[in-house]
Design a protein around this motif. Structure first.
Motif, short mmCIF file in Angstrom:
data_model
loop_
_atom_site.label_atom_id
_atom_site.label_comp_id
_atom_site.label_asym_id
_atom_site.label_seq_id
_atom_site.Cartn_x
_atom_site.Cartn_y
_atom_site.Cartn_z
N ARG A 181 0.81 -1.21 0.00
CA ARG A 181 0.00 0.00 0.00
C ARG A 181 0.85 1.27 0.00
O ARG A 181 0.53 2.25 -0.68
N TYR A 182 1.92 1.25 0.81
CA TYR A 182 2.64 2.51 1.04
C TYR A 182 4.05 2.57 0.46
O TYR A 182 4.65 3.62 0.41
N MET A 183 4.61 1.40 0.08
CA MET A 183 5.99 1.43 -0.38
C MET A 183 6.15 0.89 -1.79
O MET A 183 7.26 0.59 -2.23
N ASN A 184 5.01 0.76 -2.47
CA ASN A 184 5.00 0.35 -3.88
C ASN A 184 5.59 -1.03 -4.13
O ASN A 184 6.07 -1.30 -5.22
N TRP A 185 5.58 -1.89 -3.13
CA TRP A 185 6.03 -3.25 -3.38
C TRP A 185 4.93 -3.98 -4.16
O TRP A 185 3.74 -3.68 -3.99
C1 LIG Z 1 5.02 5.05 -4.90
O1 LIG Z 1 4.50 5.41 -6.15
C2 LIG Z 1 3.86 6.67 -6.19
C3 LIG Z 1 3.24 6.85 -7.56
O2 LIG Z 1 4.12 6.46 -8.57
C4 LIG Z 1 4.88 7.75 -5.87
O3 LIG Z 1 4.26 9.00 -5.84
C5 LIG Z 1 5.47 7.47 -4.49
O4 LIG Z 1 6.49 8.39 -4.20
C6 LIG Z 1 6.04 6.06 -4.42
N1 LIG Z 1 6.43 5.78 -3.04
C7 LIG Z 1 7.55 5.16 -2.72
C8 LIG Z 1 7.80 4.95 -1.27
O5 LIG Z 1 8.36 4.76 -3.55
#
Ligand SMILES: *[C@@H]1O[C@H](CO)[C@@H](O)[C@H](O)[C@H]1NC(C)=O
Ligand SMILES: *[C@@H]1O[C@H](CO)[C@@H](O)[C@H](O)[C@H]1NC(C)=O
Ligand SMILES: *[C@@H]1O[C@H](CO)[C@@H](O)[C@H](O)[C@H]1NC(C)=O
Ligand SMILES: *[C@@H]1O[C@H](CO)[C@@H](O)[C@H](O)[C@H]1NC(C)=O
Length: 232
Positions: A181-185
């Motif tokens: 959800r929060y770290m794009n894994w």
């Molecule tokens: C996750 O993806 C979003 C959208 O691409 C981006 O804004 C955000 O900074 C990313 N977060 C991390 C922790 O990489």
């Protein structure tokens, strides 16, 4: 001599609740002065290993290249349910009743008996839309709570952690929910990580629980390919 002692320790750690296992004390995220950890149960018999836990955390924080927080506020989230509390001799509950300087929350996680990937894809996707309504774990609630607390910067730094017993299954489910959800894994990254915290794979119930949340997050463009199956 040392070798046999090590073997003995490995056998021991597999069969008893042995308190803090440093390899399962894992730094998940850091925002500002605050840290989020996952761990196994700090309970050993009728003692709660708070100082061992904090020592292991400080080591992980240092290894990650950060300055250990001074006099941190501690907030523990227990993911165990009633049955495990009995098995743990209520040690944890008793400990936190005595130690009101620490925050303690209980959020039992159950996992799911239904594998979304065993359902026709349209049905899994349809049910996942309503996940927050029917799924008792509702990772949406807990991950949000962890995130909000981590973001909120107070005068004292915070260490927030969540744990079950082994630190692999329910803990892995919540971990996976948070990082997707929060770290794009992706679901694949999260599941592969969970499958390597111990020598065994995450239990299916926890895997399915995480898998449902992946389908739900797909509606927000997160989680990647939820049909991923690691090789067994
Ligand atoms: C996750 O993806 C979003 C959208 O691409 C981006 O804004 C955000 O900074 C990313 N977060 C991390 C922790 O990489
Ligand atoms: C359970 O707790 C009681 C009281 O704290 C203690 O005497 C007993 O040894 C504990 N049992 C186990 C199995 O840890
Ligand atoms: C809680 O505190 C009481 C009184 O100080 C003490 O007797 C008891 O052993 C403590 N229990 C635990 C689980 O720490
Ligand atoms: C978990 O599911 C896999 C298939 O996805 C199956 O091969 C395995 O036997 C299951 N494990 C248990 C303990 O039921």
């Amino acid at each position: 001599m040392g070798f046999y002692y090590l073997i003995f320790l490995i056998i021991l750690t597999n069969f008893v609740q042995c308190g803090v296992i440093p390899s399962r004390v894992i730094l998940v995220d850091k925002i500002g002065k605050n840290f989020l950890f996952r761990t196994n149960s700090p309970v050993q018999g009728d003692s709660y290993q708070m100082s061992e836990l904090q020592e292991a955390m400080i080591e992980k924080i240092t290894q990650a290249g950060y300055q250990p927080p001074q006099d941190p506020k501690i907030h523990s989230y227990s993911l165990v349910w009633f049955y495990d509390s009995i098995k743990q001799n209520y040690t944890e509950n008793k400990y936190f009743k005595n130690h009101t300087e620490y925050q303690f929350s209980q959020y039992p996680i159950f996992g799911s008996i239904i594998n979304p990937n065993s359902l026709p894809s349209f049905l899994a996707k349809f049910l996942a839309k309503y996940y927050p309504i029917w799924n008792h774990d509702n990772l949406n609630v807990l991950t949000k709570e962890l995130r909000n607390s981590l973001q909120q910067q107070e005068e004292r730094p915070k260490i927030i952690f969540f744990h079950c017993i082994a630190g692999e299954d329910r803990t892995g489910q919540v971990f996976g929910g948070y990082v997707m959800r929060y770290m794009n894994w992706t679901y694949q990254n999260a599941l592969d990580f969970d499958n390597h915290v111990e020598e065994r794979k995450i239990h299916n119930a926890s895997k399915y629980g995480l898998n449902w949340y992946c389908y739900y997050l797909n509606n927000q463009g997160k989680g990647g390919d939820c049909t991923y199956e690691p090789e067994y």
